[in-house]
Design a protein around this motif. Structure first.
Motif, PDB file in Angstrom:
ATOM      1  N   VAL A  96       0.842  -1.187   0.000  1.00 36.24           N
ATOM      2  CA  VAL A  96       0.000   0.000   0.000  1.00 36.24           C
ATOM      3  C   VAL A  96       0.885   1.248   0.000  1.00 36.24           C
ATOM      4  N   THR A  97       0.503   2.258  -0.762  1.00 36.19           N
ATOM      5  CA  THR A  97       1.249   3.517  -0.799  1.00 36.19           C
ATOM      6  C   THR A  97       0.358   4.660  -0.308  1.00 36.19           C
ATOM      7  N   TRP A  98       0.865   5.422   0.674  1.00 30.64           N
ATOM      8  CA  TRP A  98       0.214   6.654   1.126  1.00 30.64           C
ATOM      9  C   TRP A  98       0.934   7.830   0.488  1.00 30.64           C
ATOM     10  N   GLY A  99       0.184   8.727  -0.134  1.00 28.50           N
ATOM     11  CA  GLY A  99       0.793   9.873  -0.776  1.00 28.50           C
ATOM     12  C   GLY A  99       0.150  11.173  -0.359  1.00 28.50           C
ATOM     13  N   PHE A 100       0.897  12.251  -0.526  1.00 32.21           N
ATOM     14  CA  PHE A 100       0.384  13.594  -0.265  1.00 32.21           C
ATOM     15  C   PHE A 100       1.022  14.531  -1.279  1.00 32.21           C
ATOM     16  N   THR A 115      -3.434   3.750  -1.921  1.00 30.58           N
ATOM     17  CA  THR A 115      -3.688   2.815  -3.020  1.00 30.58           C
ATOM     18  C   THR A 115      -4.036   1.437  -2.473  1.00 30.58           C
ATOM     19  N   ALA A 116      -4.732   0.680  -3.286  1.00 28.29           N
ATOM     20  CA  ALA A 116      -5.085  -0.703  -2.953  1.00 28.29           C
ATOM     21  C   ALA A 116      -4.756  -1.566  -4.165  1.00 28.29           C
ATOM     22  N   PRO A 117      -3.517  -2.043  -4.270  1.00 31.02           N
ATOM     23  CA  PRO A 117      -3.129  -2.852  -5.428  1.00 31.02           C
ATOM     24  C   PRO A 117      -3.877  -4.195  -5.424  1.00 31.02           C
ATOM     25  N   PRO A 118      -3.806  -4.934  -6.535  1.00 29.80           N
ATOM     26  CA  PRO A 118      -4.573  -6.183  -6.654  1.00 29.80           C
ATOM     27  C   PRO A 118      -4.352  -7.165  -5.510  1.00 29.80           C
ATOM     28  N   SER A 119      -3.136  -7.252  -4.974  1.00 29.92           N
ATOM     29  CA  SER A 119      -2.883  -8.200  -3.893  1.00 29.92           C
ATOM     30  C   SER A 119      -3.677  -7.851  -2.641  1.00 29.92           C
ATOM     31  N   VAL A 120      -3.833  -6.570  -2.362  1.00 27.75           N
ATOM     32  CA  VAL A 120      -4.604  -6.139  -1.195  1.00 27.75           C
ATOM     33  C   VAL A 120      -6.087  -6.402  -1.418  1.00 27.75           C
ATOM     34  N   LEU A 121      -6.588  -6.117  -2.612  1.00 30.97           N
ATOM     35  CA  LEU A 121      -7.993  -6.384  -2.920  1.00 30.97           C
ATOM     36  C   LEU A 121      -8.289  -7.880  -2.818  1.00 30.97           C
ATOM     37  N   THR A 150      -3.418   2.061 -10.186  1.00 30.58           N
ATOM     38  CA  THR A 150      -4.120   1.054  -9.394  1.00 30.58           C
ATOM     39  C   THR A 150      -5.318   1.694  -8.708  1.00 30.58           C
ATOM     40  N   ALA A 151      -6.057   0.890  -7.952  1.00 29.49           N
ATOM     41  CA  ALA A 151      -7.202   1.405  -7.210  1.00 29.49           C
ATOM     42  C   ALA A 151      -6.728   2.432  -6.179  1.00 29.49           C
ATOM     43  N   THR A 152      -7.420   3.575  -6.100  1.00 25.42           N
ATOM     44  CA  THR A 152      -6.944   4.686  -5.267  1.00 25.42           C
ATOM     45  C   THR A 152      -8.124   5.430  -4.656  1.00 25.42           C
ATOM     46  N   THR A 196      -0.548  12.682   7.863  1.00 26.96           N
ATOM     47  CA  THR A 196       0.309  12.522   9.039  1.00 26.96           C
ATOM     48  C   THR A 196      -0.227  11.461   9.990  1.00 26.96           C
ATOM     49  N   LEU A 197      -1.535  11.396  10.153  1.00 23.93           N
ATOM     50  CA  LEU A 197      -2.149  10.460  11.099  1.00 23.93           C
ATOM     51  C   LEU A 197      -2.944   9.391  10.354  1.00 23.93           C
ATOM     52  N   GLY A 198      -2.363   8.882   9.282  1.00 26.37           N
ATOM     53  CA  GLY A 198      -3.082   7.970   8.403  1.00 26.37           C
ATOM     54  C   GLY A 198      -3.648   6.751   9.076  1.00 26.37           C
ATOM     55  N   ALA A 199      -2.856   6.041   9.874  1.00 26.74           N
ATOM     56  CA  ALA A 199      -3.327   4.800  10.490  1.00 26.74           C
ATOM     57  C   ALA A 199      -4.446   5.076  11.486  1.00 26.74           C
ATOM     58  N   THR A 200      -4.286   6.107  12.308  1.00 21.05           N
ATOM     59  CA  THR A 200      -5.324   6.466  13.282  1.00 21.05           C
ATOM     60  C   THR A 200      -6.615   6.833  12.567  1.00 21.05           C
ATOM     61  N   TRP A 201      -6.503   7.609  11.533  1.00 21.53           N
ATOM     62  CA  TRP A 201      -7.664   8.045  10.742  1.00 21.53           C
ATOM     63  C   TRP A 201      -8.370   6.844  10.115  1.00 21.53           C
ATOM     64  N   LEU A 202      -7.592   5.943   9.501  1.00 17.76           N
ATOM     65  CA  LEU A 202      -8.203   4.817   8.806  1.00 17.76           C
ATOM     66  C   LEU A 202      -8.838   3.824   9.788  1.00 17.76           C
ATOM     67  N   ARG A 203      -8.228   3.661  10.966  1.00 22.61           N
ATOM     68  CA  ARG A 203      -8.838   2.776  11.972  1.00 22.61           C
ATOM     69  C   ARG A 203     -10.171   3.359  12.451  1.00 22.61           C
TER      70      ARG A 203
END
Length: 855
Positions: free
Chosen positions: A676-680, A723-729, A778-780, A799-806
């Motif tokens: 997975v890639t996080w971008g800004f 992103t959510a590449p095919p392996s993650v999906l 990929t899926a984004t 900056t707080l990606g994991a906290t936000w996504l949880r």
């Protein structure tokens, strides 16, 4: 005055609505603490205040007034109705009167011809300036004072009146827009005012936040620069709602070091006991969710009126492929506690969690419908009430529904309820303000146009339809109830929105969490560049002045020289063009002059709409509501700034449809989470209103789809994406058929939850989700700020990606619905009618992404 205990019984309807009450908090009364009048205060003014009932001031008023009199920049951050205006008018008017007396002591001597001291008063709205003028006139009459000349001056002021103000006024009441467009570019005509400037008053300064706050901060730097060129070094007096770090925010706004700002925060005014209830409308058994938000009115833009004069803020730019967006100026990010979202024992099918027992999705009653019922009952009980709504259409809907309920009981009661919003003509708004003050009206359904300091006191109750975006706004609105030391009742009624649902079940996130700081970024190059051009046009910019505008100023000036906007000479930077540099930017982000709404048959001006929101609200065929009357738009003439409408009773509303694309312009930061890639970075969001739907009210049955031919609009802003590449999906069990719906649902929910991490509103954000994005391959999922250049919200999410996504994942999984609802994954501003959405697949996808998150 109706007791709060009785009013709470009215809300509960004898226990029939008790199940809707999720929490009650009793806020205790507070006794006031008084002090003596300062020895330096003008005696006539003191007598005037006493004649108006102020025998002695509160201690916070004296502390702030003393600091200002001594020449120290001062910010007074206390509650609504705590008398902040006395704290700045006492030193300002005392200084004006002292200077006037010195100039008339011996008119025959040349040394007595000193300049009269002047004061400039700035506030976010014309309504507030007009209200202050009335209050000042009342004070001067009570004081028997005739030697102080006070006037309002704004875009509506005639040239003849403006010349009088330039030559004679001691106190000028205006707004930052007039400063930017008229006073500063024509500063030579205002030399008398600027050269004698003793005080600059900034009222309701917490409203100067986000991108709007950054613009105002730069206008104030230009003002200080020009005043100094005329020999004046004014003291700034700021009045604010209770905010975090008021001295830091005030210093950033006026462009000085926080150490030179005196903050007064101890509120010594009396306060009555306040009963604050959290309320969730009931479920509607046997009703299936529609494909979009089931409230026929709140899908309109909740355009805040606090920053317009008159009018509202910025337009929507909803995202496609499966996305949503609606930019309105807001505040900058601050971390907030309380991010554990979820309730035990619920979850969507396919997530591996226990599934709720309900066999089908059951929507809740809309907040606007609920507020209309509560407002009707309070009006029947004789309570003076404000009902704050999230949109202009919401205010019109609540007022109309409430009148309908009341007329069934007593036809005369319906006339005692009205709507109040931006876009009304000034005389309409003044008449409504007068009517609620005098009791001719018992209740107003309003946008947050009445959140600010217009003097409407003695109200019994305040109803708030949905979380207003920040705790600062919540307490400002709540402060309207029980002013002047009397008791009051406040009810926050949740909309079907993840954040609202969370808050009414987690009262500690409201009552036990500090209010936000007022944050903005004056170094945003999209904001700063046009102000540098405006400053150079006013007076050539010198090298030693650049620190005033921030560390990136020199670099940005170089870019402006390369583009031909400025020319550098040994003596500084000069504006090179013939047109007015101030026209390069609009402080409120409205995208141009307001569009006038005109009745075709009579030529009557009904109101105004922001230029950039005209595409979605007054396009050809749109339904426009004004004081309960419906009009249909015959033609929108963008080039003329006019929407022609015809009065017609219709049983439907209109909803615009959008097509949007998002293009990555630069990747400023990137973090890998395994696959997975996080971008800004910077993105271009291009949006076009392509058509609209007509839906019958109230059941929202689709009556037809129409196409429109309107121009596309592009916003350069900042975004966070993952992103959510095919392996993650594949790991999530999300196949090609469900991928678009899973991404779309995750996008909606993440936009709804980001305000827990960044002090913003859902309407400050936009988003896009796609199964294959051309720039990432990929899926984004994208979430972007709704402002040119960005406002810091997306960066906070990065900056707080994991906290936000949880938090996002837990909010979806804990919702009681089976396949998705407005409380979890449906969005009230989706450009694709909330289709497709796959709730269960979204939870599995978020679990798969979070499996790669850093510990």
């Amino acid at each position: 005055m109706v007791g709060t205990g009785e009013l709470l019984d009215v809300l509960l309807a004898g226990g029939r609505r008790a199940d809707r009450l999720t929490h009650v908090r009793h806020l205790p009364a507070r006794a006031g603490t008084q002090a003596d009048w300062p020895t330096w205060a003008d005696g006539d003014l003191v007598r005037g205040y006493r004649a108006l009932g102020v025998d002695r001031p509160w201690t916070h008023q004296v502390s702030a007034a003393d600091a200002a009199w001594s020449g120290r920049h001062t910010v007074l951050a206390t509650s609504t109705g705590s008398g902040k205006s006395l704290a700045f008018w006492l030193p300002a008017l005392s200084r004006v009167r002292a200077a006037a007396a010195r100039s008339t002591l011996d008119p025959g001597r040349i040394e007595s011809l000193t300049r009269r001291a002047t004061t400039l008063y700035l506030c976010p709205t014309k309504a507030l300036a007009a209200d202050q003028l009335v209050a000042l006139d009342r004070l001067l009459v009570a004081s028997g004072t005739t030697d102080t000349r006070i006037a309002t001056c704004d875009g509506d002021t005639s040239l003849e009146e403006r010349r009088w103000v330039q030559e004679y006024a001691d106190v000028v009441l205006t707004n930052p827009d007039f400063l930017h467009f008229a006073l500063l570019p024509q500063h030579r005509r205002w030399a008398r005012l600027l050269g004698s400037l003793q005080f600059v008053v900034l009222d309701e300064c917490h409203a100067f936040r986000g991108v709007f706050g950054a613009h105002v901060g730069l206008v104030l730097r230009r003002l200080r620069r020009l005043a100094e060129s005329y020999g004046a070094t004014p003291t700034f007096l700021l009045a604010s709602a209770t905010t975090s770090d008021p001295a830091v925010s005030a210093a950033r706004l006026i462009g000085v070091d926080p150490s030179v700002v005196q903050a007064v925060t101890d509120d010594a005014s009396p306060a009555g006991r306040k009963t604050f209830v959290l309320w969730q409308p009931p479920e509607l058994p046997g009703v299936a969710y529609p494909s979009s938000d089931d409230d026929p009115w709140t899908t309109d833009l909740p355009l805040p009126d606090l920053a317009r004069a008159p009018g509202s803020l910025a337009p929507p730019a909803p995202d496609d492929v499966w996305g949503d967006s609606s930019p309105t100026p807001g505040t900058a990010p601050t971390a907030q506690p309380g991010l554990v979202v979820g309730r035990e024992g619920s979850g969507p099918l396919g997530t591996g969690e226990r599934v709720v027992s309900e066999p089908a999705d059951r929507p809740r009653r809309t907040a606007t419908a609920e507020i209309a019922d509560l407002l009707a009952d309070l009006t029947i009980a004789g309570a003076r009430t404000l009902a704050f709504t999230r949109s202009r259409r919401g205010a019109e809907s609540v007022a109309a529904s409430t009148r309908g309920h009341l007329e069934e009981v007593d036809p005369s009661l319906g006339r005692r309820v009205s709507a109040y919003r931006g876009g009304y003509l000034p005389e309409e708004r003044r008449a409504l303000e007068h009517a609620i003050r005098t009791g001719a009206l018992l209740s107003l359904a309003t946008t947050n146009a009445l959140e600010l300091g217009v003097d409407i006191s003695g109200l019994d109750a305040v109803l708030i339809a949905g979380w207003p975006g920040t705790r600062v706004s919540l307490w400002q609105q709540a402060g309207r109830a029980g002013r002047a030391g009397s008791d009051g009742l406040v009810a926050l009624v949740a909309r079907e929105d993840p954040l609202d649902t969370f808050l009414v079940h987690h009262p500690e996130a409201i009552f036990d969490t500090p209010v936000e700081a007022t944050v903005f970024d004056t170094t945003n190059p999209y904001v700063l560049a046009p102000h540098l051009c405006a400053a150079a046009a006013e007076l050539p910019l010198r090298f030693e002045e650049l620190d005033r505008f921030g560390p990136r100023t020199f670099e940005l000036l170089g870019e402006l020289v390369d583009r031909g906007a400025l020319r550098r000479r040994p003596s500084g930077w000069y504006w090179t063009r013939n047109e007015a540099a101030s026209r390069l930017t609009d402080l409120r982000g409205s995208g141009g002059d307001p569009v006038r709404v005109v009745e075709s048959v009579t030529g009557r001006l009904l109101g105004t709409v922001d230029a950039a929101s005209a595409d979605s609200t007054v396009h050809t065929g749109a339904v426009y509501v004004h004081q309960g009357a419906t009009f249909v738009v015959d033609e929108l003439r963008l080039e003329d700034g006019v929407a022609l409408v015809t009065r017609r009773d219709v049983d439907y509303g209109t909803w615009a449809r959008y097509a949007t694309s998002t293009e990555i312009r630069s990747v400023d930061a990137q973090v890998p989470w395994g696959p997975v890639t996080w971008g800004f970075g910077a993105v271009d969001v291009t949006t076009q209103v392509t058509g609209y739907q007509r839906k019958r009210i109230p059941d929202l049955q689709i009556l037809g789809n129409e196409t429109l031919d309107l121009p596309a609009r592009t916003l350069r802003t900042t975004a966070v994406w993952w992103t959510a590449p095919p392996s993650v999906l594949e790991a999530a069990g999300v196949d090609a058929e469900t991928t678009p719906g899973a991404l779309h649902a995750a996008e909606h929910a993440s936009i709804g939850l980001l305000p827990l991490l960044a002090t913003c509103d859902r309407w400050d954000l936009g988003g896009l989700s796609t199964a294959l994005h051309v720039d990432t391959g990929t899926a984004t999922v994208f979430v972007h700020d709704g402002y040119p250049g960005g406002a810091g919200f997306a960066e906070r999410g990065f900056t707080l990606g994991a906290t936000w996504l949880r938090a996002t994942r837990d909010a979806i999984a804990s919702c009681r619905c089976v396949s998705g609802c407005p409380a979890c994954v449906q969005s009230p501003k989706c450009g694709n009618a909330n289709n497709p959405l796959e709730k269960a697949a979204a939870v599995r996808l978020l679990d798969a992404v979070l499996a790669h998150a850093p510990a």
